[in-house]
Design a protein around this motif. Structure first.
Motif, PDB file in Angstrom:
ATOM      1  N   GLY A  59       0.790  -1.229   0.000  1.00 28.84           N
ATOM      2  CA  GLY A  59       0.000   0.000   0.000  1.00 28.84           C
ATOM      3  C   GLY A  59       0.821   1.277   0.000  1.00 28.84           C
ATOM      4  N   PHE A  60       2.132   1.161  -0.267  1.00 29.71           N
ATOM      5  CA  PHE A  60       3.001   2.339  -0.304  1.00 29.71           C
ATOM      6  C   PHE A  60       3.079   2.845  -1.753  1.00 29.71           C
ATOM      7  CE2 PHE A  60       4.590  -0.442   3.136  1.00 29.71           C
ATOM      8  CZ  PHE A  60       4.362   0.403   4.222  1.00 29.71           C
ATOM      9  N   HIS A  61       1.969   3.381  -2.230  1.00 27.47           N
ATOM     10  CA  HIS A  61       1.852   3.713  -3.651  1.00 27.47           C
ATOM     11  C   HIS A  61       2.786   4.843  -4.075  1.00 27.47           C
ATOM     12  CE1 HIS A  61      -1.554   1.019  -4.082  1.00 27.47           C
ATOM     13  NE2 HIS A  61      -2.070   1.537  -2.987  1.00 27.47           N
ATOM     14  N   GLU A  62       2.949   5.852  -3.218  1.00 25.31           N
ATOM     15  CA  GLU A  62       3.817   6.967  -3.599  1.00 25.31           C
ATOM     16  C   GLU A  62       5.249   6.502  -3.785  1.00 25.31           C
ATOM     17  OE1 GLU A  62       5.211  11.415  -2.078  1.00 25.31           O
ATOM     18  OE2 GLU A  62       3.596  10.351  -1.044  1.00 25.31           O
ATOM     19  N   ARG A  63       5.726   5.666  -2.866  1.00 22.60           N
ATOM     20  CA  ARG A  63       7.076   5.121  -2.997  1.00 22.60           C
ATOM     21  C   ARG A  63       7.202   4.264  -4.251  1.00 22.60           C
ATOM     22  NH1 ARG A  63      11.426   7.333  -0.443  1.00 22.60           N
ATOM     23  NH2 ARG A  63      10.866   7.921   1.675  1.00 22.60           N
ATOM     24  N   ALA A  64       6.154   3.510  -4.524  1.00 24.04           N
ATOM     25  CA  ALA A  64       6.159   2.680  -5.739  1.00 24.04           C
ATOM     26  C   ALA A  64       6.244   3.579  -6.966  1.00 24.04           C
ATOM     27  CB  ALA A  64       4.916   1.813  -5.795  1.00 24.04           C
ATOM     28  N   GLY A  65       5.534   4.707  -6.938  1.00 26.73           N
ATOM     29  CA  GLY A  65       5.601   5.659  -8.039  1.00 26.73           C
ATOM     30  C   GLY A  65       7.007   6.167  -8.261  1.00 26.73           C
ATOM     31  N   ASP A  66       7.713   6.438  -7.164  1.00 27.13           N
ATOM     32  CA  ASP A  66       9.116   6.871  -7.271  1.00 27.13           C
ATOM     33  C   ASP A  66       9.949   5.827  -8.001  1.00 27.13           C
ATOM     34  OD1 ASP A  66       8.554   9.187  -5.882  1.00 27.13           O
ATOM     35  OD2 ASP A  66       9.139   8.358  -3.935  1.00 27.13           O
ATOM     36  N   MET A  67       9.732   4.568  -7.632  1.00 25.35           N
ATOM     37  CA  MET A  67      10.499   3.481  -8.241  1.00 25.35           C
ATOM     38  C   MET A  67      10.179   3.360  -9.729  1.00 25.35           C
ATOM     39  SD  MET A  67      12.191   2.340  -5.624  1.00 25.35           S
ATOM     40  CE  MET A  67      12.833   0.751  -6.072  1.00 25.35           C
ATOM     41  N   PHE A  68       8.881   3.461 -10.081  1.00 25.81           N
ATOM     42  CA  PHE A  68       8.483   3.337 -11.478  1.00 25.81           C
ATOM     43  C   PHE A  68       9.041   4.495 -12.306  1.00 25.81           C
ATOM     44  CE2 PHE A  68       4.705   0.816  -9.790  1.00 25.81           C
ATOM     45  CZ  PHE A  68       5.254  -0.400 -10.174  1.00 25.81           C
ATOM     46  N   GLU A  69       9.065   5.693 -11.711  1.00 25.78           N
ATOM     47  CA  GLU A  69       9.666   6.829 -12.427  1.00 25.78           C
ATOM     48  C   GLU A  69      11.149   6.571 -12.686  1.00 25.78           C
ATOM     49  OE1 GLU A  69       8.870  11.099 -12.180  1.00 25.78           O
ATOM     50  OE2 GLU A  69       7.719  10.630 -10.361  1.00 25.78           O
ATOM     51  N   LYS A  70      11.813   5.981 -11.695  1.00 30.58           N
ATOM     52  CA  LYS A  70      13.247   5.718 -11.827  1.00 30.58           C
ATOM     53  C   LYS A  70      13.518   4.735 -12.956  1.00 30.58           C
ATOM     54  CE  LYS A  70      17.298   6.590  -9.976  1.00 30.58           C
ATOM     55  NZ  LYS A  70      17.815   7.962  -9.758  1.00 30.58           N
ATOM     56  N   THR A  71      12.617   3.794 -13.175  1.00 28.43           N
ATOM     57  CA  THR A  71      12.821   2.804 -14.238  1.00 28.43           C
ATOM     58  C   THR A  71      12.212   3.265 -15.562  1.00 28.43           C
ATOM     59  OG1 THR A  71      10.796   1.638 -13.567  1.00 28.43           O
ATOM     60  CG2 THR A  71      12.864   0.880 -12.609  1.00 28.43           C
ATOM     61  N   GLY A  72      11.670   4.488 -15.581  1.00 28.02           N
ATOM     62  CA  GLY A  72      11.136   5.024 -16.820  1.00 28.02           C
ATOM     63  C   GLY A  72       9.745   4.534 -17.164  1.00 28.02           C
ATOM     64  N   GLU A  73       9.087   3.867 -16.207  1.00 29.05           N
ATOM     65  CA  GLU A  73       7.727   3.367 -16.453  1.00 29.05           C
ATOM     66  C   GLU A  73       6.732   4.421 -15.968  1.00 29.05           C
ATOM     67  OE1 GLU A  73       7.359  -1.116 -15.875  1.00 29.05           O
ATOM     68  OE2 GLU A  73       8.998  -0.612 -14.514  1.00 29.05           O
ATOM     69  N   VAL A  74       6.592   5.474 -16.789  1.00 27.22           N
ATOM     70  CA  VAL A  74       5.823   6.641 -16.354  1.00 27.22           C
ATOM     71  C   VAL A  74       4.332   6.337 -16.190  1.00 27.22           C
ATOM     72  CG1 VAL A  74       7.423   8.398 -17.176  1.00 27.22           C
ATOM     73  CG2 VAL A  74       5.816   7.382 -18.777  1.00 27.22           C
ATOM     74  N   GLN A  75       3.784   5.470 -17.033  1.00 33.58           N
ATOM     75  CA  GLN A  75       2.367   5.140 -16.896  1.00 33.58           C
ATOM     76  C   GLN A  75       2.100   4.439 -15.567  1.00 33.58           C
ATOM     77  OE1 GLN A  75      -0.457   5.850 -19.096  1.00 33.58           O
ATOM     78  NE2 GLN A  75      -1.288   5.374 -17.061  1.00 33.58           N
ATOM     79  N   ARG A  76       2.960   3.500 -15.201  1.00 31.29           N
ATOM     80  CA  ARG A  76       2.804   2.798 -13.929  1.00 31.29           C
ATOM     81  C   ARG A  76       3.035   3.761 -12.756  1.00 31.29           C
ATOM     82  NH1 ARG A  76       6.189  -2.663 -13.946  1.00 31.29           N
ATOM     83  NH2 ARG A  76       4.894  -3.092 -12.102  1.00 31.29           N
ATOM     84  N   ALA A  77       3.956   4.704 -12.950  1.00 30.70           N
ATOM     85  CA  ALA A  77       4.202   5.705 -11.911  1.00 30.70           C
ATOM     86  C   ALA A  77       2.957   6.563 -11.718  1.00 30.70           C
ATOM     87  CB  ALA A  77       5.396   6.571 -12.283  1.00 30.70           C
ATOM     88  N   LEU A  78       2.369   6.984 -12.839  1.00 29.09           N
ATOM     89  CA  LEU A  78       1.150   7.797 -12.772  1.00 29.09           C
ATOM     90  C   LEU A  78       0.025   7.037 -12.078  1.00 29.09           C
ATOM     91  CD1 LEU A  78      -0.157  10.488 -13.681  1.00 29.09           C
ATOM     92  CD2 LEU A  78      -0.877   9.312 -15.763  1.00 29.09           C
ATOM     93  N   ASP A  79      -0.124   5.764 -12.433  1.00 26.85           N
ATOM     94  CA  ASP A  79      -1.167   4.933 -11.815  1.00 26.85           C
ATOM     95  C   ASP A  79      -0.940   4.783 -10.314  1.00 26.85           C
ATOM     96  OD1 ASP A  79      -2.304   4.636 -14.296  1.00 26.85           O
ATOM     97  OD2 ASP A  79      -1.391   2.673 -14.691  1.00 26.85           O
ATOM     98  N   ALA A  80       0.331   4.655  -9.930  1.00 31.04           N
ATOM     99  CA  ALA A  80       0.658   4.485  -8.509  1.00 31.04           C
ATOM    100  C   ALA A  80       0.336   5.745  -7.725  1.00 31.04           C
ATOM    101  CB  ALA A  80       2.132   4.119  -8.352  1.00 31.04           C
ATOM    102  N   TYR A  81       0.725   6.907  -8.271  1.00 32.57           N
ATOM    103  CA  TYR A  81       0.411   8.170  -7.586  1.00 32.57           C
ATOM    104  C   TYR A  81      -1.099   8.360  -7.463  1.00 32.57           C
ATOM    105  CZ  TYR A  81       5.319   9.473  -8.323  1.00 32.57           C
ATOM    106  OH  TYR A  81       6.683   9.511  -8.316  1.00 32.57           O
ATOM    107  N   ARG A  82      -1.785   7.979  -8.513  1.00 33.59           N
ATOM    108  CA  ARG A  82      -3.246   8.086  -8.522  1.00 33.59           C
ATOM    109  C   ARG A  82      -3.856   7.172  -7.455  1.00 33.59           C
ATOM    110  NH1 ARG A  82      -5.463   7.963 -14.486  1.00 33.59           N
ATOM    111  NH2 ARG A  82      -7.021   9.624 -14.388  1.00 33.59           N
ATOM    112  N   ALA A  83      -3.360   5.929  -7.403  1.00 36.21           N
ATOM    113  CA  ALA A  83      -3.884   4.960  -6.436  1.00 36.21           C
ATOM    114  C   ALA A  83      -3.627   5.407  -5.004  1.00 36.21           C
ATOM    115  CB  ALA A  83      -3.256   3.588  -6.685  1.00 36.21           C
TER     116      ALA A  83
END
Length: 227
Positions: A177-201
């Protein structure tokens, strides 16, 4: 207390025994036995470094006990003293400072103790301090601390480029349930859509909007409305 102040350790032992304080009575019994052993070789064993150090431990003045032992050249005794009171970090610090030949063995024993007692977080911190970052992250993950693993992974360049590692941590973050942190990780790997979804969630629309402005401008209005 009066007996201790007057260094009447035998009387102090009997007093603690009489009041049912078995631990202190037993400790003082060991000190008194040491004094008896030293009487043949030391003029005043009550003031011998080994006895003074033990009494410092009795009063929980561990740094004083350490200095007494080290000043008299009793490095092994200082390390053992810290081991007995489960202050492994201090024991290892002495071994490192004195370049003790058994340093590696001491570190391995400590890690085995932490693993056996289920202290993966502490073991991870030890590995992190030693610069073994990959093992530190493995231990944090084992301890179910993905946020701590993520913080370390993003801080160390050699780890922040390990896509598989970041993916594993991100999955654990999402699961926890740590979505913001997950978003950080997805941004780091260049997976911007997954990062956006994580921040949204995670309800962090500020980060979602900031990300969308640069990558998904068509979604900005929708995100602002949701926000």
């Amino acid at each position: 207390k009066v007996a201790l102040e007057n260094k009447e350790l035998f009387i102090a032992e009997r007093c603690f025994a009489a009041t049912g304080d078995v631990a202190r009575a037993r400790f003082l019994h060991e000190v008194n036995e040491l004094i008896d052993e030293l009487e043949e070789s030391v003029p005043n064993p009550l003031y011998a470094p080994a006895v003074k150090a033990k009494m410092a431990v009795f009063e929980k003045q561990f740094k004083l006990a350490e200095s007494i032992l080290l000043e008299s050249g009793q490095v092994n005794e200082a390390i053992e003293m810290y081991q007995q009171v489960h202050k492994w970090d201090d024991a290892i610090a002495i071994a490192e400072a004195k370049r003790h030949p058994e340093l590696d063995v001491l570190q391995q024993t400590y890690m085995a103790h932490l693993s056996k007692s289920g202290q993966e977080e502490k073991a991870g911190e030890v590995k992190e301090n030693q610069g073994d970052y990959s093992e530190a992250i493995n231990l944090y993950m084992k301890a179910n601390l993905p946020v701590k693993a993520a913080r370390l992974a993003l801080r160390i360049d050699s780890l922040s480029s390990d896509r598989d590692l970041l993916e594993r941590i991100a999955a654990a973050l999402v699961k926890g349930g740590f979505h913001e942190r997950a978003g950080d990780m997805f941004e780091k790997t260049g997976e911007v859509q997954r990062a956006l979804d994580a921040y949204r969630a995670g309800g962090n629309y500020r980060r979602a909007v900031e990300l969308a402005r640069g990558t998904f401008p068509n979604e900005v209005i929708q995100l602002e409305e949701e926000w």
